[in-house]
Design a protein around this motif. Structure first.
Motif: not given
Length: 278
Positions: A153-165
């Motif tokens: 599980r990934v939560f982005c608080q600020t900015g931008k995030v790229r998540v991959a399996d």
């Protein structure tokens, strides 16, 4: 009185070198050439040996810089904050391990994570966090990653995030206030708008469970209090959801949780508990 010398009447009496045969002259020159030491060849060999040794030294140094690891571990029952070489910071939840290559950091900002951590990343080159459950990449942002036992599980608080399996079959871009999670096999992603309280409660001394299987709740209690809990397999069928201040003792936490399901606990050792129906 000078000694008597025999007069030379004919040229035939002289034997100058230029009258030697070509074969004799070449043999004399060859003998002198074979006797000359091969000084230049020896010097060139030494140069090549020095170049090769320097090249191998550079390869060894590059390998050392690339693969020399630094590992940070938050033990059970404790949390810690660690500053990375570029000034980025990471908070590690209990029972979490983080590793990276500090001497290679200026070239590649990559880390390996097992557990849960909150990152505040300084702007710069790509920043990538690897886990067996998935991969997260950012430029400059803050985010929380939970990576345990196949769950990601990934939560982005600020900015931008790229998540991959793990297999790279699914990729999600999430921004502030969004989260993404994969199921235990990492096959199906779920992106949603979320609140930080659910994902970062541990940073403020709180416990947060969102419809979590009760056996996983007990695992989190084990990590937070450094205890062992034995529970029947059937508790995995129960779901628990709550958000509350972390109690001072594991007994207080178990009182609150077990009371919701008609369960009881027995303290077998100072750090060992057994769960059973009442």
């Amino acid at each position: 009185m000078q000694p008597h010398r025999k007069p030379i009447d004919r040229f035939e009496d002289l034997e100058p070198d230029f009258q030697k045969s070509d074969a004799a002259l070449w043999a004399s020159i060859s003998d002198k050439m074979e006797q000359r030491p091969p000084a230049k060849t020896i010097r060139m060999n030494r140069v090549w040996y020095a170049v090769a040794a320097g090249f191998l030294l550079l390869i060894g140094l590059a390998g050392f810089l690339r693969f020399y690891p630094h590992t940070v571990t938050a033990p059970l029952g404790a949390q810690l904050t660690h500053e990375l070489p570029d000034g980025s910071s990471v908070e590690l939840n209990a029972g979490t391990e983080l590793s990276y290559h500090p001497l290679w950091w200026s070239i590649s900002r990559e880390l390996n994570l097992t557990g849960e951590a909150f990152f505040e990343v300084e702007s710069g080159n790509s920043f990538t966090v690897h886990s067996p459950e998935g991969q997260t990449s950012v430029l400059g942002t803050s985010f929380n990653i939970f990576a345990r036992d196949g769950a990601y599980r990934v939560f982005c608080q600020t900015g931008k995030v790229r998540v991959a399996d793990p297999a790279g079959n699914e990729t999600f871009i999430i921004t502030a206030g969004e989260s993404v999670s994969f199921d235990r096999k990492g096959q199906s992603g779920n992106k949603r708008t979320d609140t930080g309280e659910v994902h970062t409660a541990w940073r403020t001394g709180k416990l947060s469970f969102k419809e979590m299987p009760l056996d996983k709740v007990f695992e989190e209690i084990e990590r937070q209090y450094k205890v062992q809990i034995q529970a029947p397999e059937s508790v995995g069928n129960l779901r628990f959801g709550a958000y509350f201040q972390k109690p001072e003792t594991p007994q207080e936490a178990l009182d609150l949780i077990c009371g919701q399901f008609g369960l009881a606990y027995r303290q077998d050792q100072p750090d060992s508990f057994t769960i059973s129906p009442k």
